[in-house]
Design an enzyme around this catalytic site. Structure first.
Site, PDB file in Angstrom:
ATOM      1  N   HIS A 125       0.818  -1.223   0.000  1.00  0.00           N
ATOM      2  CA  HIS A 125       0.000   0.000   0.000  1.00  0.00           C
ATOM      3  C   HIS A 125       0.851   1.272   0.000  1.00  0.00           C
ATOM      4  O   HIS A 125       0.315   2.368  -0.220  1.00  0.00           O
ATOM      5  CB  HIS A 125      -0.932   0.043   1.220  1.00  0.00           C
ATOM      6  CG  HIS A 125      -1.970  -1.032   1.220  1.00  0.00           C
ATOM      7  ND1 HIS A 125      -2.819  -1.246   0.155  1.00  0.00           N
ATOM      8  CD2 HIS A 125      -2.291  -1.972   2.154  1.00  0.00           C
ATOM      9  CE1 HIS A 125      -3.626  -2.275   0.432  1.00  0.00           C
ATOM     10  NE2 HIS A 125      -3.313  -2.735   1.633  1.00  0.00           N
ATOM     11  N   ASP A 162      -2.623 -10.767  -2.414  1.00  0.00           N
ATOM     12  CA  ASP A 162      -3.193 -10.256  -1.160  1.00  0.00           C
ATOM     13  C   ASP A 162      -4.673  -9.900  -1.398  1.00  0.00           C
ATOM     14  O   ASP A 162      -5.058  -9.534  -2.509  1.00  0.00           O
ATOM     15  CB  ASP A 162      -2.413  -9.001  -0.750  1.00  0.00           C
ATOM     16  CG  ASP A 162      -2.731  -8.519   0.647  1.00  0.00           C
ATOM     17  OD1 ASP A 162      -1.927  -8.802   1.560  1.00  0.00           O
ATOM     18  OD2 ASP A 162      -3.764  -7.834   0.831  1.00  0.00           O
ATOM     19  N   HIS A 164      -6.194  -7.373  -0.485  1.00  0.00           N
ATOM     20  CA  HIS A 164      -6.303  -5.939  -0.771  1.00  0.00           C
ATOM     21  C   HIS A 164      -5.529  -5.605  -2.042  1.00  0.00           C
ATOM     22  O   HIS A 164      -4.500  -6.215  -2.330  1.00  0.00           O
ATOM     23  CB  HIS A 164      -5.732  -5.127   0.394  1.00  0.00           C
ATOM     24  CG  HIS A 164      -6.392  -5.415   1.704  1.00  0.00           C
ATOM     25  ND1 HIS A 164      -5.848  -6.280   2.633  1.00  0.00           N
ATOM     26  CD2 HIS A 164      -7.555  -4.972   2.222  1.00  0.00           C
ATOM     27  CE1 HIS A 164      -6.663  -6.345   3.692  1.00  0.00           C
ATOM     28  NE2 HIS A 164      -7.707  -5.572   3.460  1.00  0.00           N
ATOM     29  N   ASP A 245      -4.254 -12.852   3.284  1.00  0.00           N
ATOM     30  CA  ASP A 245      -5.508 -12.436   3.903  1.00  0.00           C
ATOM     31  C   ASP A 245      -6.721 -12.715   3.006  1.00  0.00           C
ATOM     32  O   ASP A 245      -7.846 -12.356   3.372  1.00  0.00           O
ATOM     33  CB  ASP A 245      -5.465 -10.958   4.328  1.00  0.00           C
ATOM     34  CG  ASP A 245      -4.791 -10.064   3.320  1.00  0.00           C
ATOM     35  OD1 ASP A 245      -4.541 -10.527   2.188  1.00  0.00           O
ATOM     36  OD2 ASP A 245      -4.518  -8.890   3.653  1.00  0.00           O
TER      37      ASP A 245
HETATM   38 ZN   LIG Z   1      -3.982  -7.232   2.693  1.00  0.00          ZN
END
Ligand SMILES: [Zn+2]
Length: 326
Positions: A125, A162, A164, A245
């Site tokens: 991120h 991931d 995200h 995740d």
């Molecule tokens: Zn994540």
């Protein structure tokens, strides 16, 4: 297959506020599984600290200056609502980057076929000019730039599974057609980016999934969108943003992947690496917040990297029992 594992004790000293999912116990869980008998043959190394010049290929100097300046002597300092620095954070973040670049050295020198970096904080991120979403420096993007600067790689791909979207990696790669970013992730979900229409210089391949999607949708997204594009790109190195995740147990996402799905994608990436770049893979730990799901998934991912195949580690569920109340 020679697989090199990077770790560093500083990952245990990056403390986060009470109740924060990105916590020290994640690394304890990963260390426990990778310390088991199954992983006896792993070559292990302590990660060096990053060189600033390597960070600055992916981040503006102002970002590095800011992170260094904010690092507290005690307590916490927040870079955004959920990205906090403790006294040990800067050292941990620097070693997480140093693992990734040392991993690049190892696969280009032939010291290892592939590498897993079991460090925190995560990185995908982090954008060129800001920390966010538990991330300070973008290990995957820095490793990609480093492979070009230090080892003459022409094209480097990042594959990110991931749950995200790796907005930071996408932003850093956005206008560079020799850097590839391919991602499956849940949408809508933090950070909000990752639609199929975000294509950069034709080098960004987003394959969003919906809450509740599982193995079939994940494998189809990879097999029809990300992996064919990776194949056409023909990378000289594949960096993996290995977040776990998307596991069905994870509290932060609503995808339903199992360890076998992580084994499957690892083997697919290995096949592409075998065809295009002598098997060179540097895999970097990103998310994964259910300790049991994380440990089992890391275990099967690393087992696949070591052997080119993977079976469920039959003692995982019994031997790894965690308190989730950290
Ligand atoms: Zn994540």
């Amino acid at each position: 297959m020679t697989t090199l594992l990077f770790t560093h004790d500083s990952s245990l000293r990056h403390v986060t506020p009470e109740g924060h999912p990105e916590r020290v116990d994640r690394i304890r869980a990963v260390n426990q599984i990778l310390g088991s008998e199954h992983f006896r043959e792993l070559t292990r190394r302590a990660a060096p600290a990053a060189r600033e010049e390597d960070i600055l290929r992916a981040h503006v100097p102002e970002h590095l200056r800011r992170v260094k300046a904010i690092a507290p002597a005690e307590g916490f300092e927040f870079l955004d609502a959920d990205t906090a620095m403790s006294p040990g954070t800067l050292e941990a973040a620097l070693h997480a980057v140093g693992a990734a670049t040392a991993g690049v050295d190892a696969v280009f020198s032939g010291e290892a076929d592939n590498v897993f970096c079991a460090l925190r904080p995560p990185g995908h991120h982090a954008e060129s000019r800001r920390a966010m979403g538990f991330c300070f420096f973008n290990q995957a993007a820095i490793a990609a730039h480093y492979a070009r600067a230090a080892h003459g790689a022409e094209r480097v791909a990042v594959i990110d599974f991931d749950v995200h979207h790796g907005n930071g990696t996408q932003e850093i790669f956005w206008s560079d057609p020799d850097l590839f970013y391919g991602s499956t992730h849940q949408m809508p979900l933090y950070p909000g980016t990752g639609s199929v229409h975000e294509t950069g210089a034709g080098n960004i391949f987003n394959a969003p999934l919906r809450a509740g999607d599982g193995s079939a949708q994940f494998r189809a997204a990879m097999a029809t969108r990300v992996l064919p594009a990776l194949d056409a790109f023909a990378p000289d190195l594949i960096v993996v943003s290995a977040g776990f995740d998307a596991h069905h147990r994870d509290p932060l996402g609503s995808l339903q992947l199992t360890e076998e799905d992580f084994a499957w994608i690892t083997l697919q990436i290995m096949e592409a690496a075998e065809i295009h770049c002598g098997g060179r893979i540097v895999s970097v730990l990103e998310g994964g917040y259910d300790l049991q799901g994380l440990a089992a998934s890391v275990g099967i991912h690393v087992q696949a990297l070591m052997r080119g195949n993977a079976d469920q580690l039959d003692d995982t569920d019994d031997s790894v029992a965690y308190e989730d109340d950290d």
